[in-house]
Design a protein around this motif. Structure first.
Motif, PDB file in Angstrom:
ATOM      1  N   LYS A 393       0.809  -1.240   0.000  1.00 38.72           N
ATOM      2  CA  LYS A 393       0.000   0.000   0.000  1.00 38.72           C
ATOM      3  C   LYS A 393       0.837   1.283   0.000  1.00 38.72           C
ATOM      4  CE  LYS A 393      -4.385  -1.643   1.517  1.00 38.72           C
ATOM      5  NZ  LYS A 393      -4.070  -3.066   1.540  1.00 38.72           N
ATOM      6  N   GLY A 394       0.341   2.237  -0.794  1.00 39.60           N
ATOM      7  CA  GLY A 394       0.961   3.564  -0.817  1.00 39.60           C
ATOM      8  C   GLY A 394       2.240   3.647  -1.633  1.00 39.60           C
ATOM      9  N   ARG A 395       2.594   2.549  -2.336  1.00 36.71           N
ATOM     10  CA  ARG A 395       3.882   2.601  -3.051  1.00 36.71           C
ATOM     11  C   ARG A 395       3.769   2.532  -4.567  1.00 36.71           C
ATOM     12  NH1 ARG A 395       7.422  -1.863  -1.268  1.00 36.71           N
ATOM     13  NH2 ARG A 395       8.738  -0.888  -2.843  1.00 36.71           N
ATOM     14  N   VAL A 396       2.557   2.268  -5.089  1.00 33.88           N
ATOM     15  CA  VAL A 396       2.462   2.055  -6.546  1.00 33.88           C
ATOM     16  C   VAL A 396       1.857   3.268  -7.259  1.00 33.88           C
ATOM     17  CG1 VAL A 396       1.340   0.659  -8.342  1.00 33.88           C
ATOM     18  CG2 VAL A 396       2.296  -0.445  -6.306  1.00 33.88           C
ATOM     19  N   ARG A 397       2.486   3.605  -8.379  1.00 35.98           N
ATOM     20  CA  ARG A 397       1.918   4.632  -9.261  1.00 35.98           C
ATOM     21  C   ARG A 397       1.821   4.010 -10.659  1.00 35.98           C
ATOM     22  NH1 ARG A 397       4.535  10.421  -8.659  1.00 35.98           N
ATOM     23  NH2 ARG A 397       5.998   9.610 -10.188  1.00 35.98           N
ATOM     24  N   ILE A 398       0.757   4.338 -11.365  1.00 39.82           N
ATOM     25  CA  ILE A 398       0.597   3.793 -12.729  1.00 39.82           C
ATOM     26  C   ILE A 398       0.774   4.939 -13.731  1.00 39.82           C
ATOM     27  CG2 ILE A 398      -1.005   2.657 -14.336  1.00 39.82           C
ATOM     28  CD1 ILE A 398      -2.296   1.265 -11.963  1.00 39.82           C
TER      29      ILE A 398
END
Ligand code: PEP
Ligand code: MG
Length: 584
Positions: A393-398
């Motif tokens: 959680k809170g670490r992925v960007r697309i």
């Protein structure tokens, strides 16, 4: 994406020195004698053996298997790179597969085949099954073929002619061959094939072996035992160097080795300019093998995870589980930092079928344009990413590639909402903080940056493509490559406009194109207010060194002057002045 590779050969008239120009593989200088390596597909015997000889052949097979395992374990002992050890362990597992061994022994006993031909036939059968049934067929079959060749070579008592401490010259090397040769202390690699971003070059970088790739004819022009100088930073190889050249390059090499030690120290320092302004340096990666270098140089996560090779190496990449595992492994290895995963940027010059080739591929069915037509593909990928994100959680960007109109962003936003809702219905504890951003690489987006900044969660400027579209210069066409300079004044104006739009909307902005890898350009970007830069990990220490050496105030002034420039010549002069200021 490959950088243009110039092949030139020039001769210094005073000496016999020849220069061959290829593409940089891994920076560093190597000086020494060459070993020519030719990959040989071992020929196996086609005769049958008598019944009385089958036991002997079974014994020979078992001995070869033990020897192969010993060799692989020895390689394992010399490795501390996680992805490399995984690769060797996979091969050991294959070697120890009891079913495979039983089948080889059966071929010897029942069909009276000699050990080498039994191995060849059984492995071929396995390879065919893998190719038909596995999504990751390419990787598995390369491993399988490697194990087969190792066994047969042991049976044939075959040794190659690679001299310890030499520079290896080959038409092409697989990542596995590079790993194997690294145990023989090779000093450098010269390859006819491959580009800066080829898998072999990436492995060479992660093992820090100076490498030049894409030389086309090096194997024809270089002889075994010939002494050469290899400069992996600019992709040059010098044949028949004079004494003068040798001593010059030896000095340079020693300086570089000393600088390497400094790099590690530099990377430990906090990311802030001389007057304390913070910046962040992240890594552009495509393969898990690059993570060790990312860690070594302390990149703060992944600013651009290119996913095209997953797609291209596994035609019809529909196995969500495998994709999810890949993303999770990257997230696990880069904790606690963010990871920006770019949706497949395929189409254009990366396609499967010849029939898909278009007349103007870079202006064609590429990136998000293709993905929105291939809904299964994008939905599968988004689902895999969002499921991985739920565990980190809170670490992925697309990141969406090749956006040119707002509707494309909206369509992906809707899709993401639907997929998150589906996952919640299935009981997945989703991450509702996953950010959705766009690549700014098409001029329409840069021009309407204010609009896009209101709708996207973040912007990432892809200067590689932005330059080719702004300047109307094909990024791979050598004839016009003089016009392809990412530092052109037109680019700076646009970049500034995008930075201002992001600041106004208070959204994050970064640069992940090659411009960020130029240490002086990096100062200018920070001066324009873009403090998040993402680049190939090998250049990270040099960029950081430059950013540490100057104040933010100076960078702002410098950026202002760059913005006021009219021509590339003016920019060249400003960059030169900045360099002199750094050197003094
Ligand atoms: C770019 O265009 O700048 C970029 C980072 O993407 P790619 O090089 O993969 O096209
Ligand atoms: Mg691009």
């Amino acid at each position: 994406m490959e950088k243009p590779t110039k092949i030139k050969m020039s001769k210094n008239t005073e000496h016999n020195e020849h220069f061959l120009q290829g593409a940089p593989g891994c920076p560093g200088i190597a000086i020494g004698r060459c070993s020519l390596y030719k990959r040989q597909r071992p020929r196996v015997s086609d005769t049958q053996v008598d019944d009385s000889e089958t036991d002997h052949h079974v014994e020979r097979f078992r001995d070869a298997r033990e020897e192969a395992e010993r060799e692989l374990n020895k390689m394992l002992g010399n490795q501390d790179d996680g992805s490399v050890t995984d690769l060797i362990k996979t091969q050991i597992e294959m070697l120890n597969d009891p079913e495979l061994s039983n089948q080889v022994e059966r071929e010897i006993r029942v069909n009276n085949k000699p050990a080498d031909s039994a191995i060849q036939d059984v492995f071929e059968m396995y390879l065919q099954v893998i190719r038909k049934n596995h999504d990751d067929a390419l990787e598995r079959s390369v491993d399988m073929a490697d194990v087969r060749d190792r066994l047969i070579q042991i049976l044939h008592d075959h040794t190659d002619d690679i001299i310890e401490d030499s520079i290896l010259v080959a038409r092409e090397l697989s990542p596995r061959e590079i790993i194997e040769f690294s145990t023989r202390n090779i000093k450098g690699i010269i390859m006819d094939r491959g580009g800066t971003t080829s898998h072999a070059a990436i492995i060479a970088r992660s093992m820090n072996i100076p490498t030049v790739v894409g030389l086309k004819e090096a194997t024809k022009l270089i002889d075994t035992d010939e002494c050469v100088i290899l400069d992996g930073s600019n992709g040059e190889v010098m044949l028949e160097p004079s004494e003068e050249m040798l001593s010059k390059y030896k000095k340079l090499r020693d300086q570089q080795v000393a600088a390497q030690a400094d790099f590690e120290e530099i990377c430990k320092r906090p990311n802030q300019t001389a007057d304390g302004h913070p910046f962040s340096l992240q890594a552009n990666i495509e393969f898990a093998e690059e993570i060790s270098s990312l860690r070594k140089y302390r990149a703060e996560g992944v600013g651009l995870l290119r996913t095209e090779s997953i797609y291209l190496s596994r035609k019809n990449f529909h196995d969500r589980q495998l994709q999810q595992e890949f993303y999770e492994s990257i997230l696990e290895l880069t904790a606690p930092h963010p990871v920006t995963i770019r949706l497949f940027d395929t189409g254009g010059d990366k396609f499967f079928e010849e029939t898909e080739r278009e007349q103007n591929p870079f202006l064609g069915w590429r990136g998000i344009r293709m993905l929105l037509d291939e809904q299964d593909l994008i939905k599968n990928q988004m689902r895999a990413i969002l499921k991985a994100a739920a565990n980190f959680k809170g670490r992925v960007r697309i990141l969406i590639p090749m956006v040119s109109v707002l509707e494309e962003l909206h369509e992906v936003q809707e899709m993401m909402k639907d997929i998150q809702a589906e996952l919640e219905d299935e009981g997945v504890d989703t991450d509702n903080q996953v950010q959705l951003g766009i690549m700014v690489e098409v001029p329409s987006v840069a021009v309407q940056a204010d609009l896009f900044a209101r709708h996207a969660d973040f912007l990432s400027i892809g200067t590689n493509d932005l330059t080719q579209y702004v300047m109307a210069v094909d990024r791979g066409n050598e004839r016009i490559s003089k016009l392809y300079d990412q530092r052109h004044p037109a680019m700076w104006r646009l970049i500034n406009q995008v930075a201002e739009a992001a600041e106004k909307e208070n959204i994050s902005i970064s640069v992940c194109g090659e411009l960020a890898s130029n240490p002086i350009a990096a100062c200018c970007l920070v001066g324009l207010g873009i403090s998040d830069l993402s680049m190939n990990t090998v250049v990270l220490p040099t960029v950081k060194q430059m950013l540490l050496a100057h104040t933010y105030a100076d960078m702002q002034q410098f950026a202002q002057k760059v913005l006021e420039s009219n021509t590339l010549e003016d920019i060249d002069q400003l960059f030169l002045n900045w360099k002199e200021k750094t050197d003094n």
